[in-house]
Design an enzyme around this catalytic site. Structure first.
Site, PDB file in Angstrom:
ATOM      1  N   ASP A 133       0.820  -1.210   0.000  1.00  0.00           N
ATOM      2  CA  ASP A 133       0.000   0.000   0.000  1.00  0.00           C
ATOM      3  C   ASP A 133       0.852   1.258   0.000  1.00  0.00           C
ATOM      4  O   ASP A 133       0.481   2.281   0.584  1.00  0.00           O
ATOM      5  CB  ASP A 133      -0.936  -0.017   1.215  1.00  0.00           C
ATOM      6  CG  ASP A 133      -2.068   0.995   1.096  1.00  0.00           C
ATOM      7  OD1 ASP A 133      -2.370   1.402  -0.045  1.00  0.00           O
ATOM      8  OD2 ASP A 133      -2.627   1.384   2.131  1.00  0.00           O
ATOM      9  N   CYS A 191     -25.108  -9.185  -8.898  1.00  0.00           N
ATOM     10  CA  CYS A 191     -25.189  -8.577  -7.556  1.00  0.00           C
ATOM     11  C   CYS A 191     -24.758  -7.112  -7.616  1.00  0.00           C
ATOM     12  O   CYS A 191     -23.754  -6.761  -8.245  1.00  0.00           O
ATOM     13  CB  CYS A 191     -24.301  -9.347  -6.576  1.00  0.00           C
ATOM     14  SG  CYS A 191     -24.305  -8.665  -4.897  1.00  0.00           S
ATOM     15  N   CYS A 194     -23.072  -3.719  -3.115  1.00  0.00           N
ATOM     16  CA  CYS A 194     -22.098  -2.689  -2.734  1.00  0.00           C
ATOM     17  C   CYS A 194     -22.438  -1.344  -3.356  1.00  0.00           C
ATOM     18  O   CYS A 194     -22.305  -0.291  -2.704  1.00  0.00           O
ATOM     19  CB  CYS A 194     -20.682  -3.127  -3.096  1.00  0.00           C
ATOM     20  SG  CYS A 194     -20.426  -3.528  -4.842  1.00  0.00           S
ATOM     21  N   CYS A 198     -24.155   1.636  -0.641  1.00  0.00           N
ATOM     22  CA  CYS A 198     -23.208   2.682  -0.224  1.00  0.00           C
ATOM     23  C   CYS A 198     -24.003   3.936   0.097  1.00  0.00           C
ATOM     24  O   CYS A 198     -24.696   4.483  -0.778  1.00  0.00           O
ATOM     25  CB  CYS A 198     -22.197   2.970  -1.324  1.00  0.00           C
ATOM     26  SG  CYS A 198     -21.091   4.355  -0.938  1.00  0.00           S
ATOM     27  N   CYS A 241     -14.370   2.798   6.498  1.00  0.00           N
ATOM     28  CA  CYS A 241     -15.730   2.292   6.317  1.00  0.00           C
ATOM     29  C   CYS A 241     -15.638   0.878   5.763  1.00  0.00           C
ATOM     30  O   CYS A 241     -14.772   0.580   4.939  1.00  0.00           O
ATOM     31  CB  CYS A 241     -16.495   3.186   5.352  1.00  0.00           C
ATOM     32  SG  CYS A 241     -18.179   2.630   4.971  1.00  0.00           S
ATOM     33  N   CYS A 244     -19.102  -1.518   1.986  1.00  0.00           N
ATOM     34  CA  CYS A 244     -19.061  -2.237   0.710  1.00  0.00           C
ATOM     35  C   CYS A 244     -18.406  -3.597   0.853  1.00  0.00           C
ATOM     36  O   CYS A 244     -18.554  -4.459  -0.021  1.00  0.00           O
ATOM     37  CB  CYS A 244     -18.381  -1.404  -0.375  1.00  0.00           C
ATOM     38  SG  CYS A 244     -16.646  -1.046  -0.080  1.00  0.00           S
ATOM     39  N   CYS A 248     -21.054  -7.556   0.952  1.00  0.00           N
ATOM     40  CA  CYS A 248     -20.673  -8.471  -0.124  1.00  0.00           C
ATOM     41  C   CYS A 248     -20.951  -9.916   0.277  1.00  0.00           C
ATOM     42  O   CYS A 248     -20.496 -10.378   1.330  1.00  0.00           O
ATOM     43  CB  CYS A 248     -19.189  -8.296  -0.455  1.00  0.00           C
ATOM     44  SG  CYS A 248     -18.595  -9.442  -1.725  1.00  0.00           S
TER      45      CYS A 248
END
Length: 369
Positions: A133, A191, A194, A198, A241, A244, A248
């Protein structure tokens, strides 16, 4: 399997990585138009670093011409089942699951580097570079190319066994590895949970994330005021958060139980933290990225969203004693959301605040109170 790949996979598994994949490096030309269009549309909001060094993002060989392959790793973390408490009545905030416990950058990068060390030990003279990251790296694109998952509609990498609750790490190396399996098939199907659930509408069809609408962006990366129209939609999220992820279906079996105090910290206690206390509490946590002023800004918003009269006293105290105008201004907004005579008196005092933004928020709150 190639003996080196087999050894790397075994060592990575022993170090806690549940996903290991390999890919040959190449220019990610199929992603370039999307990336540049997303930037042009302001998808990165204030995160200007996401626009830096586009050539290096699209082709890691620009980092080092010797690189030939990438080893992609997935390190799991636990989803959290929200305790059955009334967060408004108890005035509790919520922190994203990935930020609970020790900062993942420290944990995952140390272990990923240990995998990279194996490459150099078994192939003397080889080179590696590890990312977690950080840096100009399209980590999800390389994870997909390495066959460890597919791009979900929530813009995360999803895996059938591990959902989306895992950190990604990449090891670039001059050792040549090929992806030996077929691309990971997409399993989102029709699907849309998400996208539809949101609360701020940050996700759009076509794997688009509007950062400026994302609760994670607003509570972590945004260093200024949270837009007023988004504040009620943030609920009690004070760092990141998980919505999402939580909604799932591929994450349905990955929740672990935690106590309310672990997962839902008490907002008044957080609002009272000074610099030293903040440092002590979050020194080894990813939460420190928001800094004290950002976290307490978020806490003030969450207290306003409780609509709980018991939140008036800590919010009024923050306006009177807090040195950061950003926190005071959001506390003023929160008092307006709660309303009542006591909140109004505190807001009237805030009209004399030395900071323009605080006075503006107090005046706007009084208009609706």
């Amino acid at each position: 399997m190639d003996p080196l790949r087999e050894t790397l996979t075994r060592v990575a598994n022993e170090l806690g990585f549940v996903l290991v994949g390999f890919a040959r490096l190449r220019p990610l030309s199929e992603h370039e138009d999307f990336y540049r269009r997303w930037l042009a549309d302001g998808g990165n909001a204030s995160m200007t670093y996401l626009a830096r060094e586009p050539e290096r993002r699209l082709d890691p060989r620009q980092l080092d011409a010797r690189y030939r392959s990438v080893v992609s790793l997935g390190y799991p973390y636990a989803a959290r089942a929200t305790p059955e408490v009334d967060w408004r009545a108890e005035m509790r905030g919520r922190i994203a699951a990935y930020a609970l416990g020790r900062d993942y950058h420290d944990v995952v990068k140390k272990r990923a580097r240990a995998v990279g060390n194996v490459i150099r030990q078994l192939r003397p003279g080889s080179t590696t570079r590890t990312y977690v990251d950080t840096g100009p790296v399209f980590e999800r694109e390389w994870a997909s190319a390495s066959r460890i998952g597919w791009f979900g509609k929530n813009t995360m990498i999803l895996n059938r066994e591990h959902g989306s609750y895992f950190f990604l790490a990449e090891i670039f190396t001059d050792v040549e590895f090929d992806a030996t399996t077929e691309p990971y098939r997409e399993h989102c199907g029709s699907c849309r949970r998400c996208l539809d659930l949101c609360p701020t509408g940050a996700l759009a069809d076509g794997y688009v994330m509007r950062s400026d609408l994302c609760i994670s962006y607003q509570t972590i990366e945004n260093r200024g005021a949270i837009p007023r129209e988004l504040r009620p939609k943030i609920g009690n999220w004070i760092f990141g958060c998980d919505i999402c992820n939580d909604v799932c279906p591929w994450n349905d079996d990955h929740a672990s139980d935690d106590s309310a105090d672990d997962l839902l910290p008490r907002l008044p206690e957080l609002l009272a933290l000074d610099d030293e206390q903040f440092g002590i509490r979050f020194t080894v946590s990813a939460v420190k990225r928001a800094k004290r002023r950002g976290l307490l800004r978020n806490v003030a918003v969450a207290l306003g969203n409780t609509r709980n009269p018991d939140a008036i006293a800590p919010l009024a105290r923050a306006i009177e004693t807090e040195s950061e105008p950003l926190i005071r201004s959001h506390a003023a907004w929160a008092l307006g959301e709660i309303g009542g005579a006591t909140a109004r008196r505190a807001l009237e005092r805030a009209l004399r605040d030395r900071d323009t933004a605080v006075r503006r928020e107090a005046a706007a709150a009084l208009e609706t109170n």
